[in-house]
Design an enzyme around this catalytic site. Structure first.
Site, mmCIF file in Angstrom:
data_model
loop_
_atom_site.group_PDB
_atom_site.id
_atom_site.type_symbol
_atom_site.label_atom_id
_atom_site.label_comp_id
_atom_site.label_asym_id
_atom_site.label_seq_id
_atom_site.Cartn_x
_atom_site.Cartn_y
_atom_site.Cartn_z
ATOM 1 N N THR A 111 0.084 4.231 1.656
ATOM 2 C CA THR A 111 0.048 4.818 2.988
ATOM 3 C C THR A 111 0.681 3.872 3.995
ATOM 4 O OG1 THR A 111 -1.994 5.948 2.405
ATOM 5 C CG2 THR A 111 -1.434 5.829 4.738
ATOM 6 N N ASP A 115 -1.631 -2.188 6.664
ATOM 7 C CA ASP A 115 -1.838 -1.800 8.050
ATOM 8 C C ASP A 115 -3.302 -1.682 8.420
ATOM 9 O OD1 ASP A 115 -2.400 0.400 6.532
ATOM 10 O OD2 ASP A 115 -1.133 1.800 7.644
ATOM 11 N N ASP A 157 0.853 -1.181 0.000
ATOM 12 C CA ASP A 157 0.000 0.000 0.000
ATOM 13 C C ASP A 157 0.891 1.234 0.000
ATOM 14 O OD1 ASP A 157 -2.149 1.655 0.099
ATOM 15 O OD2 ASP A 157 -2.833 1.050 2.084
#
Length: 849
Positions: free
Chosen positions: A313, A587, A311
């Site tokens: 982020t 996350d 990802d």
């Protein structure tokens, strides 16, 4: 008051408002009504002892040791001491590693919010007790079964129990079960079943569809052990028969000792130990780099990975979103839009985006009457406010019509790497009033409402959204009547180590796929900033659902934006179907399904509990730059265990060949057990221990077991043939005449023969075997490093001293006249040359990594 007193109508504070008292919690702990799960991070001390002592090979060696001891030839029982040392080292290493890993796992154990004595507290999930009032928020795992008291758009991912990945909305009164996770909203409920009584622990052991990481090493070692076991089963009677024929006239002791020597050579006594130690030491080493290994084979697994999906982020960027500004659209008052944005951000269950906005934009104090919590599948959130109507915040690509000219401006902002959100007004959100029963208890009666801002808003928010909030939460499309009011820009700091980490993977031929829920233009801009060859970023909403077409799209594209959680999972499946070994980092709870299905799931330490629970590796400090360390550890484990396995299997093959030729030529087995103990210790045992733990940067190449068998078996056969030739030559020129063997070399007394001439054939065979095996060790130690040279030189020196020192010569029954030494060395040199030719032949045929 016990859980039976959970009431809804008695006067005064109720259990659902205050939770249990400290005394009630202690009482339930005393009764065993606590959420202790059977799952553990490591084996118990008893299990460690049994795994290292009570093995079939230890049983074989133990039986042989007892038989040798009965003969009275105690020096030939030296392998029994090696057995004890191996087991002791294994127990000590695993126990020390267990303590370190358990301590780290405890520090990073999942936690749960509970209300006790009227206060919201965070406790380890294992400490939840029956009747606890549990508060759920986005990203939490449901720790126990129960019935919802309140729900604020609560949506659960129940894939672990039902196999269905679509989030399921839950209202007050609904039953919820452990083993699920919160993907949106919040809620409160009482734990009605904990620990072994919880649903997820009552159903089949694989109810959570737990899958252990595949380990090529462990599978290959288990296969080798099966092969070796069957070889021993066949070789044992053959060895006894052949030795009875050749040395039976010297007494049963001689038959026992020679037979024991042959079988001892077939047992890979340290292979499993060193494999386990290599895994454990890697895991412990990684803890020093803030990497928690939740499954030991994951260390090896990452070395096999050829595609990493990540990802943006939290991986390429620091994950800390910062509010940059608000641009009011024409026709809208900037102050009014700012107040609406601040009201939206005033949410106790805020995700990272809303939290960043809330830190910069003050709340106007509006009264929230209905909420649509953010969902990564929906990509927008909304709320209605008393007297202020409804407000929406989300992705412009989702909220704006396809032909809206505002999209061009959004794309311009996104191209600079900013995250862009649209804030707007909508009459399509119902303004649900706070219902008297639930809201009253949450706002007026609940002590939780008086515990600061978080408690106040949490009580009001969780209880006060009612049925309207839940209905709206299921909306698959933007709310009706949406009027764009402003554009919110946020920035993310690119991780300073991201470029270097991605360059490392590129150099290792590991492909990178950036899979993000953000605008593809924004994701592409960030990816370019860290040095990726982006090409044309793809909006995942335009991708086909057909698996074959999706596989082609995923193979040729690097950056994807607006990816839903289910698409992330589909991407992993598509890459796996194309023959790739896939690692997935993430996350958020939206990453959990993809992490679970990936070959290696890597969670960030600050990520959602549901994500960390399914990951094989957890980066405790959230730094993506640790992955090269994990990959290096995996390569070290694979390369070093392969070296060690080659040494042990070569010894097994040598012993088998020697057994077969001894039977064919009706001669004694060339060695006494003490001879093989010396050879095994100096050419296999001690070197293997250091080689298993030393650095190794060789890239992973498939075919672990095939490579071992293709080198170790013929190399061991070469050593066996060299030993037989050397033994026959020595027997024809040295030693004692055959008709004098019984009188001069018999072992009726239970001790070694005192006539040193009886020692000479075995001495010559041992010299030859040492030469060949030292060369095998040298081949497997390549490329040479200084420490390897020192190790090899030390072992050769120790072997030489065994022939030179009088006490050592007597202990090992060595007698080596100079002509015998040169003859044996010459045969050994021929064997070493054959091993070198074999190595070069296999190296020329091997595929390049």
């Amino acid at each position: 008051m016990t859980t039976d007193a959970v009431g809804t109508g008695e006067a005064g504070p109720r259990v659902e408002e205050t939770g249990l008292t400290t005394a009630q919690v202690a009482e339930r702990v005393e009764r065993g009504q606590v959420n202790r799960l059977a799952e553990r991070t490591s084996r118990s001390l008893g299990e460690i002892f049994r795994a290292n002592v009570l093995t079939r090979f230890n049983a074989i060696l133990g039986a042989l040791f007892a038989l040798v001891m009965v003969t009275g030839s105690y020096f030939d029982g030296l392998f029994g001491l090696i057995l004890v040392v191996n087991s002791t080292i294994g127990i000590a290493q695993e126990y020390l590693a267990k303590r370190k890993l358990d301590r780290l796992a405890l520090l990073n154990a999942p936690t749960t919010r509970v209300v006790r004595d009227g206060e919201v507290r965070v406790v380890p999930t294992a400490d939840v007790v029956l009747g606890d009032l549990i508060e759920l928020r986005t990203g939490d795992e449901v720790p126990a079964d129960g019935r919802l008291l309140s729900s604020a758009g609560l949506e659960l991912n129940e894939a672990n129990l039902t196999g269905e990945s679509d989030p399921v909305a839950h209202a007050p009164g609904d039953e919820i079960r452990s083993g699920t996770s919160v993907v949106a909203g919040s809620g409160r409920y009482h734990a009605s079943a904990v620990g072994a009584d919880a649903y997820v622990n009552r159903i089949a052991a694989d109810a959570r569809r737990f899958t252990r990481t595949r380990s090529e090493i462990q599978e290959s070692i288990n296969t080798l052990l099966k092969y070796i076991t069957w070889v021993i089963v066949v070789a044992l009677p053959l060895t006894i028969w052949s030795q009875w024929r050749s040395v039976g006239d010297q007494g049963w002791q001689a038959v026992t000792i020679r037979s024991a020597a042959g079988i001892v050579g077939l047992v890979p006594e340290g292979l499993v130990l060193l494999t386990s130690v290599a895994f454990l030491m890697s895991a412990v080493q990684l803890t020093r780099r803030q990497v928690l290994v939740q499954q030991l084979p994951a260390v090896e697994g990452l070395a096999r990975v050829d595609v990493v999906c990540l990802d943006k982020t939290g991986t390429l960027t620091a994950g800390e979103i910062a509010y940059e500004g608000l641009e009011a659209l024409p026709g809208h008052d900037a102050d009014e839009v700012r107040r609406g944005l601040g009201a939206l951000a005033d949410d106790p269950n805020a995700n990272g985006t809303l939290a960043a906005v809330g830190a910069a934009v003050p709340s106007p104090g509006w009264t929230r009457t209905g909420t649509v919590p953010f969902s990564s599948a929906r990509k927008w959130s909304a709320a209605s406010f008393d007297g202020q109507g409804g407000w929406v915040l989300g992705a412009p690509e989702v909220l704006l019509p396809a032909d809206d000219p505002l999209r061009a401006h959004v794309a311009e902002l996104a191209a600079s790497g900013r995250r862009v959100l649209l804030v707007g007004r909508s009459d399509g959100l119902p303004a649900a009033p706070v219902s008297g029963g639930e809201a009253g208890s949450a706002q007026a009666g609940s002590p939780a409402a008086g515990n600061g801002a978080e408690g106040d808003t949490a009580g009001r928010d969780v209880a006060g959204r009612g049925e309207a909030g839940r209905d709206v939460a299921g909306m698959p499309s933007p709310p009706a009547g949406l009027v764009p009011a402003g554009l919110v820009t946020l920035t993310e700091q690119i991780r300073p180590d991201a470029r270097e980490t991605l360059a490392f993977f590129a150099a290792q031929d590991v492909d990178i796929k950036v899979i993000s829920g953000d605008n593809p233009v924004t994701v592409g801009a960030v990816a370019r900033a860290v040095g990726l060859d982006v090409g044309e970023p793809v909006d995942a909403r335009t991708l086909p659902e057909d698996p074959e077409s999706l596989r082609d799209a995923v193979e040729r594209t690097t950056v994807f934006g607006r990816v839903t959680p289910e698409q992330k999972r589909a991407f992993v499946h598509a890459l796996q179907a194309g023959g790739h070994v896939v690692a997935m980092t993430g996350d958020g709870v939206n990453d959990a399904l993809a992490l679970k299905d990936a070959d290696i799931g890597v969670a960030m330490g600050n990520g959602a509990q549901a994500t960390k629970a399914v990951a094989e590796l957890v980066l405790l400090d959230g730094r993506f730059s640790h992955l090269p360390d994990v990959l290096a550890e995996g390569r070290r484990v694979i390369g070093n265990v392969e070296r060690v396995a080659n040494l042990f299997v070569a010894k097994n093959a040598m012993s088998l060949v020697a057994i077969l030729f001894a039977a064919l030529f009706a001669v004694p087995f060339p060695f006494l057990p003490r001879h093989l103990t010396l050879v095994s210790t100096l050419t296999i045992g001690i070197p293997a221990f250091f080689l298993a733990l030393g650095p190794n940067h060789r890239r992973y190449v498939p075919g672990f077991l095939d490579r071992i068998l293709s080198f170790a078996v013929p190399a061991g056969a070469i050593a066996g043939l060299a030993v037989i030739v050397s033994y026959l030559l020595a027997g024809s020129h040295y030693g004692v005449p055959k008709d004098e063997l019984v009188s001069r070399c018999g072992i009726e007394s239970g001790t070694s023969p005192t006539d040193v001439a009886c020692w000479q054939p075995g001495t010559g065979a041992t010299i030859t075997l040492l030469v060949v095996f030292f060369w095998i060790l040298a081949v497997l130690s390549r490329p040479f490093r200084f420490w390897k040279g020192i190790l090899l030189a030390t072992m050769v020196t120790a072997a030489t001293l065994a022939f030179l020192l009088p006490a050592a010569r007597e202990f090992f029954t060595f007698d080596a006249p100079a002509p015998l030494v040169w003859e044996s060395l010459a045969v050994g040199a021929v064997g070493a040359a054959a091993v070198e030719a074999l190595h070069r032949f296999l190296a020329a045929r091997a595929p390049r990594p």
